[in-house]
Design a protein around this motif. Structure first.
Motif, mmCIF file in Angstrom:
data_model
loop_
_atom_site.group_PDB
_atom_site.id
_atom_site.type_symbol
_atom_site.label_atom_id
_atom_site.label_comp_id
_atom_site.label_asym_id
_atom_site.label_seq_id
_atom_site.Cartn_x
_atom_site.Cartn_y
_atom_site.Cartn_z
ATOM 1 N N ARG A 212 2.665 -24.003 -21.584
ATOM 2 C CA ARG A 212 1.222 -23.633 -22.502
ATOM 3 C C ARG A 212 1.222 -22.178 -22.565
ATOM 4 N NH1 ARG A 212 -2.479 -27.797 -18.777
ATOM 5 N NH2 ARG A 212 -2.428 -29.665 -20.209
ATOM 6 N N ARG A 213 1.674 -21.426 -21.279
ATOM 7 C CA ARG A 213 1.785 -19.969 -21.494
ATOM 8 C C ARG A 213 2.801 -19.318 -22.665
ATOM 9 N NH1 ARG A 213 1.887 -20.080 -15.777
ATOM 10 N NH2 ARG A 213 3.822 -18.887 -15.984
ATOM 11 N N VAL A 214 3.733 -19.903 -22.664
ATOM 12 C CA VAL A 214 4.777 -19.315 -23.381
ATOM 13 C C VAL A 214 4.826 -19.933 -24.882
ATOM 14 C CG1 VAL A 214 5.714 -18.359 -21.638
ATOM 15 C CG2 VAL A 214 6.782 -20.748 -22.587
ATOM 16 N N HIS A 215 4.064 -21.049 -25.147
ATOM 17 C CA HIS A 215 4.425 -21.604 -26.311
ATOM 18 C C HIS A 215 5.803 -22.160 -26.510
ATOM 19 C CE1 HIS A 215 0.493 -20.671 -27.468
ATOM 20 N NE2 HIS A 215 0.611 -19.353 -27.240
ATOM 21 N N ALA A 216 6.424 -23.108 -25.617
ATOM 22 C CA ALA A 216 7.859 -23.118 -25.599
ATOM 23 C C ALA A 216 8.101 -24.341 -26.716
ATOM 24 C CB ALA A 216 7.984 -23.809 -24.166
ATOM 25 N N LEU A 217 7.147 -24.967 -27.246
ATOM 26 C CA LEU A 217 7.598 -25.737 -28.406
ATOM 27 C C LEU A 217 6.579 -25.401 -29.584
ATOM 28 C CD1 LEU A 217 8.801 -28.478 -29.451
ATOM 29 C CD2 LEU A 217 6.940 -29.881 -28.494
ATOM 30 N N VAL A 218 7.086 -25.088 -30.543
ATOM 31 C CA VAL A 218 6.371 -24.401 -31.657
ATOM 32 C C VAL A 218 6.888 -25.256 -33.081
ATOM 33 C CG1 VAL A 218 5.750 -22.272 -30.926
ATOM 34 C CG2 VAL A 218 7.958 -22.495 -32.274
ATOM 35 N N ILE A 219 6.117 -25.122 -34.017
ATOM 36 C CA ILE A 219 6.269 -25.725 -35.492
ATOM 37 C C ILE A 219 7.173 -24.453 -36.330
ATOM 38 C CG2 ILE A 219 5.666 -26.861 -37.646
ATOM 39 C CD1 ILE A 219 3.173 -28.186 -35.942
ATOM 40 N N SER A 220 8.347 -24.843 -36.721
ATOM 41 C CA SER A 220 9.042 -23.765 -37.438
ATOM 42 C C SER A 220 8.831 -23.868 -39.014
ATOM 43 C CB SER A 220 10.290 -23.574 -36.949
ATOM 44 O OG SER A 220 11.144 -24.992 -37.465
ATOM 45 N N SER A 221 8.931 -25.231 -39.340
ATOM 46 C CA SER A 221 8.536 -25.095 -40.838
ATOM 47 C C SER A 221 8.375 -26.747 -41.275
ATOM 48 C CB SER A 221 9.638 -24.743 -41.599
ATOM 49 O OG SER A 221 10.913 -25.483 -41.396
#
Length: 271
Positions: A212-221
């Motif tokens: 949650r703190r480091v945004h380890a999973l993000v949407i790239s495109s």
């Protein structure tokens, strides 16, 4: 910066004086002077800049419209003046439209080349809030996001404006902007996908609190015109098919171009 209808749009980072429209199949390039030139002074106000390219032909199915006329849209946001501005360009007239602006309170500088999505006769830009640009009138308006923080615009299967974001470090959440019971437009939650259950074991090998703190999973495109979303996890990049629920690793997301006439020509040569 953008890729749509068999064309790709490029600009140099921090140099928006010239835009280049490329036909990746033929290699033909078209240079267009931008209506906005980003100031080079360090004292200049931060400005978010984004642009989009699309086919200009009415009723085109976009299966083979390379070489035809196109339109460009440029949207900028000035966080000091709290103003968002827009222009439209026609390759047929080679003229930019007059400047159109809308008040954008509490705007913050985001990034260069924020992606856009085409839904109906409007382009939507994700620039610290959602900017709606009506292509017929160049009317700009502001839309609230369904959730604070990062997220990505998309088109839903029903052809409506959608929004995707990772919530609580692992849940891909999808919204659709649609009319409510009394006709007012708003966001409706469509679906929640537990990505941790779909991704390979170890792809998110961090504690929940740390993720949650480091945004380890993000949407790239997102691949426009499809139900494909690309996400980046600790172990690499993955393609998520929203229709089938399948996930597979990818080295780097990209958009390819397909022309039916080329397939027919190749088939004829093989006979």
């Amino acid at each position: 910066m953008d890729c749509r209808h068999g064309r790709a749009l490029f600009a140099r980072i921090w140099d928006t004086s010239v835009l280049m429209v490329l036909d990746p199949v033929s290699g033909h390039q078209r240079l267009v002077s931008s209506p906005y030139i980003h100031p080079v002074s360090f004292n200049a106000a931060p400005v978010s800049f984004s642009a989009a390219v699309l086919c200009a032909a009415q009723g085109c199915d976009h299966h083979g419209c390379q070489g035809g006329h196109f339109r460009l849209a440029v949207v900028t946001t000035n966080d000091v003046q709290e103003v968002t501005s827009g222009w439209l360009y026609s390759s047929e007239t080679r003229v930019w439209s007059e400047l159109t602006s809308v008040h954008h309170p509490n705007v913050r500088f985001t990034n260069l080349a924020a992606p856009s999505v085409l839904v109906g006769d409007a382009l939507y830009f994700n620039l610290d809030g959602i900017i709606q640009c009506q292509l017929g009138t160049l009317c700009l308006s502001m839309l609230e996001k369904p959730i604070d923080g990062n997220g990505t615009l998309m088109a839903t299967q029903d052809g409506l404006l959608g929004f995707a974001a990772v919530v609580d470090a692992a849940y891909l959440t999808l919204w659709s902007r649609e009319a409510g019971p009394k006709g007012a437009m708003g966001w409706a939650k469509l679906r929640i996908i537990d990505l941790e259950a779909l991704l390979p074991v170890g792809a998110m090998s961090l504690t929940l609190e740390f993720r949650r703190r480091v945004h380890a999973l993000v949407i790239s495109s997102i691949a426009e015109g499809t139900q494909i979303i690309f996400v980046i996890a600790r172990a690499g990049s993955y393609m998520v098919d929203l229709e089938s629920g399948r996930v597979r690793p990818v080295s780097s997301p990209y958009m390819s171009f397909y022309i039916p006439a080329m397939e027919a020509a190749c088939a004829g040569q093989e006979q």
